[in-house]
Design a protein around this motif. Structure first.
Motif, PDB file in Angstrom:
ATOM      1  N   GLY A 148       1.730   8.167  -5.986  1.00 11.59           N
ATOM      2  CA  GLY A 148       0.851   9.276  -5.614  1.00 11.59           C
ATOM      3  C   GLY A 148       1.570  10.569  -5.326  1.00 11.59           C
ATOM      4  N   SER A 149       2.903  10.527  -5.291  1.00 11.35           N
ATOM      5  CA  SER A 149       3.643  11.753  -4.980  1.00 11.35           C
ATOM      6  C   SER A 149       3.908  12.607  -6.222  1.00 11.35           C
ATOM      7  CB  SER A 149       4.968  11.395  -4.305  1.00 11.35           C
ATOM      8  OG  SER A 149       5.758  10.590  -5.158  1.00 11.35           O
ATOM      9  N   ARG A 150       3.462  12.127  -7.374  1.00 11.11           N
ATOM     10  CA  ARG A 150       3.625  12.912  -8.605  1.00 11.11           C
ATOM     11  C   ARG A 150       2.636  14.075  -8.608  1.00 11.11           C
ATOM     12  NH1 ARG A 150       2.358   7.883 -12.302  1.00 11.11           N
ATOM     13  NH2 ARG A 150       0.436   8.446 -11.290  1.00 11.11           N
ATOM     14  N   TRP A 154      -2.383   5.278  -8.758  1.00 10.30           N
ATOM     15  CA  TRP A 154      -1.805   4.934  -7.464  1.00 10.30           C
ATOM     16  C   TRP A 154      -2.866   4.380  -6.518  1.00 10.30           C
ATOM     17  CZ3 TRP A 154      -3.763   7.155  -3.137  1.00 10.30           C
ATOM     18  CH2 TRP A 154      -4.460   8.357  -3.284  1.00 10.30           C
ATOM     19  N   TYR A 187      -1.016  12.198 -13.302  1.00 12.12           N
ATOM     20  CA  TYR A 187      -1.736  10.972 -12.960  1.00 12.12           C
ATOM     21  C   TYR A 187      -2.341  10.350 -14.197  1.00 12.12           C
ATOM     22  CZ  TYR A 187      -1.804  12.093  -7.920  1.00 12.12           C
ATOM     23  OH  TYR A 187      -1.481  12.362  -6.630  1.00 12.12           O
ATOM     24  N   TRP A 209       0.830  -1.203   0.000  1.00 14.68           N
ATOM     25  CA  TRP A 209       0.000   0.000   0.000  1.00 14.68           C
ATOM     26  C   TRP A 209       0.866   1.254   0.000  1.00 14.68           C
ATOM     27  CZ3 TRP A 209      -0.198   3.883   3.643  1.00 14.68           C
ATOM     28  CH2 TRP A 209      -1.195   4.843   3.424  1.00 14.68           C
ATOM     29  N   PHE A 210       1.836   1.311   0.888  1.00 16.44           N
ATOM     30  CA  PHE A 210       2.689   2.485   1.027  1.00 16.44           C
ATOM     31  C   PHE A 210       3.484   2.738  -0.253  1.00 16.44           C
ATOM     32  CE2 PHE A 210       6.379   4.900   2.357  1.00 16.44           C
ATOM     33  CZ  PHE A 210       5.834   5.825   3.224  1.00 16.44           C
ATOM     34  N   SER A 249      -2.760   0.562  -5.162  1.00 13.43           N
ATOM     35  CA  SER A 249      -2.547   0.416  -3.723  1.00 13.43           C
ATOM     36  C   SER A 249      -3.762  -0.136  -3.002  1.00 13.43           C
ATOM     37  CB  SER A 249      -2.127   1.754  -3.097  1.00 13.43           C
ATOM     38  OG  SER A 249      -3.186   2.679  -3.147  1.00 13.43           O
ATOM     39  N   ALA A 284       0.915   3.928  -2.959  1.00 13.12           N
ATOM     40  CA  ALA A 284       0.233   5.177  -2.594  1.00 13.12           C
ATOM     41  C   ALA A 284       1.199   6.354  -2.577  1.00 13.12           C
ATOM     42  CB  ALA A 284      -0.452   5.024  -1.240  1.00 13.12           C
ATOM     43  N   TYR A 285       2.353   6.191  -1.949  1.00 15.25           N
ATOM     44  CA  TYR A 285       3.280   7.310  -1.856  1.00 15.25           C
ATOM     45  C   TYR A 285       4.289   7.322  -2.990  1.00 15.25           C
ATOM     46  CZ  TYR A 285       1.275   8.644   2.523  1.00 15.25           C
ATOM     47  OH  TYR A 285       0.395   9.067   3.470  1.00 15.25           O
ATOM     48  N   GLY A 286       4.542   6.169  -3.601  1.00 14.50           N
ATOM     49  CA  GLY A 286       5.464   6.130  -4.730  1.00 14.50           C
ATOM     50  C   GLY A 286       4.853   6.764  -5.964  1.00 14.50           C
TER      51      GLY A 286
END
Length: 92
Positions: free
Chosen positions: A40-42, A56, A47, A32-33, A60, A36-38
């Motif tokens: 989703g940080s764009r 993401w 997206y 999940w992490f 996730s 979500a953060y890999g």
């Protein structure tokens, strides 16, 4: 006081299964992490969407849920044992 050699075998089974459960929970969090953060940080403009959801989130939450659910079912069927709850009578 109970002798260590006479520890109930069910505790070994329960400890092994608890460690497997903790490993699955850790795998679920890492999956999940990571997504979500890999992904989703764009910036939002970058997206891509799958079924109307950001990629993401889809990977996730949706794919992660399905993967972990299948993995838990597999692990329970293959690695877990059924143990009796009744206490065994000690041999005299």
């Amino acid at each position: 006081m109970e002798n260590k050699d006479k520890t109930d075998w069910r505790f070994k089974v329960a400890n092994r299964e608890a460690l497997i459960g903790c490993g699955l929970a850790l795998l679920n969090f890492v999956w999940w992490f990571g997504f979500a953060y890999g992904m989703g940080s764009r910036p939002v403009e970058e997206y891509s969407y799958i079924l109307g959801m950001p990629d993401w989130f889809f990977y996730s939450c949706v794919v992660g849920f399905l993967l972990i659910t299948a993995l838990v079912i597999f692990v329970v069927k293959v690695f877990f044992k059924e143990v009796p709850f009744e206490e065994e009578e000690e041999l005299r």
